[in-house]
Scaffold this active site. Structure first.
Site, short mmCIF file in Angstrom:
data_model
loop_
_atom_site.label_atom_id
_atom_site.label_comp_id
_atom_site.label_asym_id
_atom_site.label_seq_id
_atom_site.Cartn_x
_atom_site.Cartn_y
_atom_site.Cartn_z
N ASP A 123 0.57 -1.53 0.28
CA ASP A 123 -0.21 -0.21 0.10
C ASP A 123 0.95 1.29 -0.17
O ASP A 123 0.05 2.03 0.37
CB ASP A 123 -0.54 0.36 1.10
CG ASP A 123 -2.52 0.72 1.16
OD1 ASP A 123 -2.73 1.47 -0.43
OD2 ASP A 123 -2.14 1.34 1.72
N CYS A 178 -22.08 -8.96 -6.57
CA CYS A 178 -22.57 -8.43 -5.71
C CYS A 178 -24.21 -8.03 -6.45
O CYS A 178 -25.74 -7.26 -5.82
CB CYS A 178 -22.30 -6.85 -6.28
SG CYS A 178 -21.04 -5.96 -4.85
N CYS A 181 -27.80 -5.95 -4.77
CA CYS A 181 -27.53 -5.16 -3.63
C CYS A 181 -27.14 -4.12 -4.14
O CYS A 181 -25.74 -4.09 -4.89
CB CYS A 181 -26.81 -5.89 -2.98
SG CYS A 181 -26.06 -6.16 -0.82
N CYS A 188 -23.56 4.71 3.10
CA CYS A 188 -22.97 6.12 3.04
C CYS A 188 -23.20 6.96 3.71
O CYS A 188 -24.14 7.58 3.42
CB CYS A 188 -22.62 6.37 1.58
SG CYS A 188 -20.68 7.42 2.37
N CYS A 204 -15.58 11.21 1.01
CA CYS A 204 -15.26 10.70 2.46
C CYS A 204 -15.21 10.39 2.97
O CYS A 204 -14.45 11.41 3.39
CB CYS A 204 -14.17 9.35 0.97
SG CYS A 204 -13.57 8.31 1.97
N CYS A 231 -13.38 4.63 8.42
CA CYS A 231 -14.74 4.50 8.53
C CYS A 231 -15.00 3.53 7.52
O CYS A 231 -14.24 2.49 6.59
CB CYS A 231 -15.79 5.63 7.26
SG CYS A 231 -17.31 5.56 6.90
N CYS A 238 -22.01 -5.26 4.51
CA CYS A 238 -22.05 -5.54 3.12
C CYS A 238 -22.12 -7.03 3.34
O CYS A 238 -22.41 -7.90 4.39
CB CYS A 238 -20.03 -6.02 2.61
SG CYS A 238 -20.05 -7.13 0.92
#
Length: 349
Positions: A123, A178, A181, A188, A204, A231, A238
């Site tokens: 990352d 997904c 959904c 959010c 965000c 967050c 999910c």
């Protein structure tokens, strides 16, 4: 060599393993459009890194294969702090210990084959890790842009080992599970997920509480709620995580002591020296730096509107009266606490 790497990766504690090629990512054009529309906010380093993401060989010209690994970081251990910290950030900084795990993997391969060369990234390098992970067969990209594994969910951090070894690539994960959904999009708080696979970082909460170190717009302060750092909402709701997520086996992700030993009143009055000694070491929390951390604490206090916050916020205003950004946020929080207290007092009388 691939079998050796896979077995070694599992023994080191990696939860997922796959191999792909250094070809440009299939989502590269969508990424270019995302940048061109300014949805990355002030993260200008993403623009600077674009050429390297377009051609990973610029990072390692001898590269023939990319090993993609993942660590499950989800930790459900409770903390006493009246604020929420993203699950990945409650323990040790994953950059450090995952990097060490990847280096151990590469060094073990070199011990088997002295010609094995590699570069490791966690990352921190300009790679499209989630795109690479999908191509390595580890899962699909959900509507919230997180990689989702069909039996393990999405609570994963990714790492990559670029190598000159020619390894058989795994079959890309081509299915999209997904369906209709839209839980992540609907949940959010700031409508940062504007459509499937479309994240506007400028709205965000993770962007504002982690990447940004200056003033947070008024319109986003209340929706931030009790989210002190980062967050998890779009992952927490999910269905794949509700069904398949399991607690991480990695002790490094266990919550640090300060998350239970300290309260918001203590944190907002913390000196920079105390922050650097007690909070920041080996922690992702250091990312927004001291000022950003205090700013975040004040927003949580302002959203909780507790009378007991009035005195510490007044003191924080005195402590940082020369910092306009902090003064703005402390005053915002103080006003909300005072108004709430006045309304409660009036109702009782």
């Amino acid at each position: 060599m691939k079998t050796f790497l896979k077995v070694k990766a599992e023994s080191l504690g990696f939860d997922l393993f796959g191999v792909t090629t250094p070809l440009p990512g299939q989502h590269l054009e969508a990424y270019r459009v995302w940048l061109s529309e300014g949805m990355h906010g002030d993260m200008h380093y993403l623009e600077r890194h674009l050429p390297l993401k377009e051609d990973p060989l610029l990072l390692f010209p001898e590269m023939q294969s990319i090993v993609v690994v993942a660590c499950n970081y989800w930790n459900e251990a409770p903390t006493a702090l009246a604020a929420s910290v993203a699950s990945y950030a409650r323990g040790e900084d994953y950059h450090g210990f995952m990097k060490a795990m990847l280096e151990s993997l590469g060094q073990s391969a070199q011990a088997q084959d002295p010609d094995f060369q590699y570069r490791s990234f966690v990352d921190s390098g300009p790679l499209m890790e989630r795109d690479l992970a999908q191509r390595a067969g580890l899962g699909w990209l959900g509507k919230n842009n997180c990689l989702i594994h069909p039996q393990k969910g999405s609570w994963f951090l990714l790492g990559c080992l670029l190598t000159n070894a020619t390894l058989a690539p795994d079959r890309p994960f081509e299915n999209f599970h997904c369906g209709s959904c839209s839980r992540c999009i609907d949940a959010c708080p700031t409508q940062a997920l504007t459509a499937p696979h479309q994240l506007d970082a400028r709205r965000c909460i993770a962007y504002w509480t982690i990447e940004q170190r200056e003033e947070i717009p008024d319109a986003l302060r209340e929706p931030i709620g009790e989210l002190l750092f980062g967050c998890d909402i779009c992952q927490a709701v999910c269905p794949w995580n509700e069904r398949f997520a399991s607690p991480t086996p990695h002790a490094a992700f266990a919550p640090k002591a300060w998350l239970s030993d300290k309260n918001l009143e203590t944190l907002v009055l913390m000196t920079e020296h105390d922050f650097m000694i007690q909070i920041a070491p080996r922690s992702p929390i250091k990312r927004p730096k001291y000022r950003g951390f205090l700013r975040n604490v004040s927003l949580v206090m302002g959203n909780q509107k507790q009378a007991r916050f009035i005195a510490p916020l007044q003191q924080a205003l005195k402590n940082h009266h020369q910092d306009p950004m902090l003064v703005n946020h402390f005053q915002w929080a103080l006003d909300r606490c005072q108004r709430s207290n006045a309304m409660t007092t009036h109702a009782i009388s």
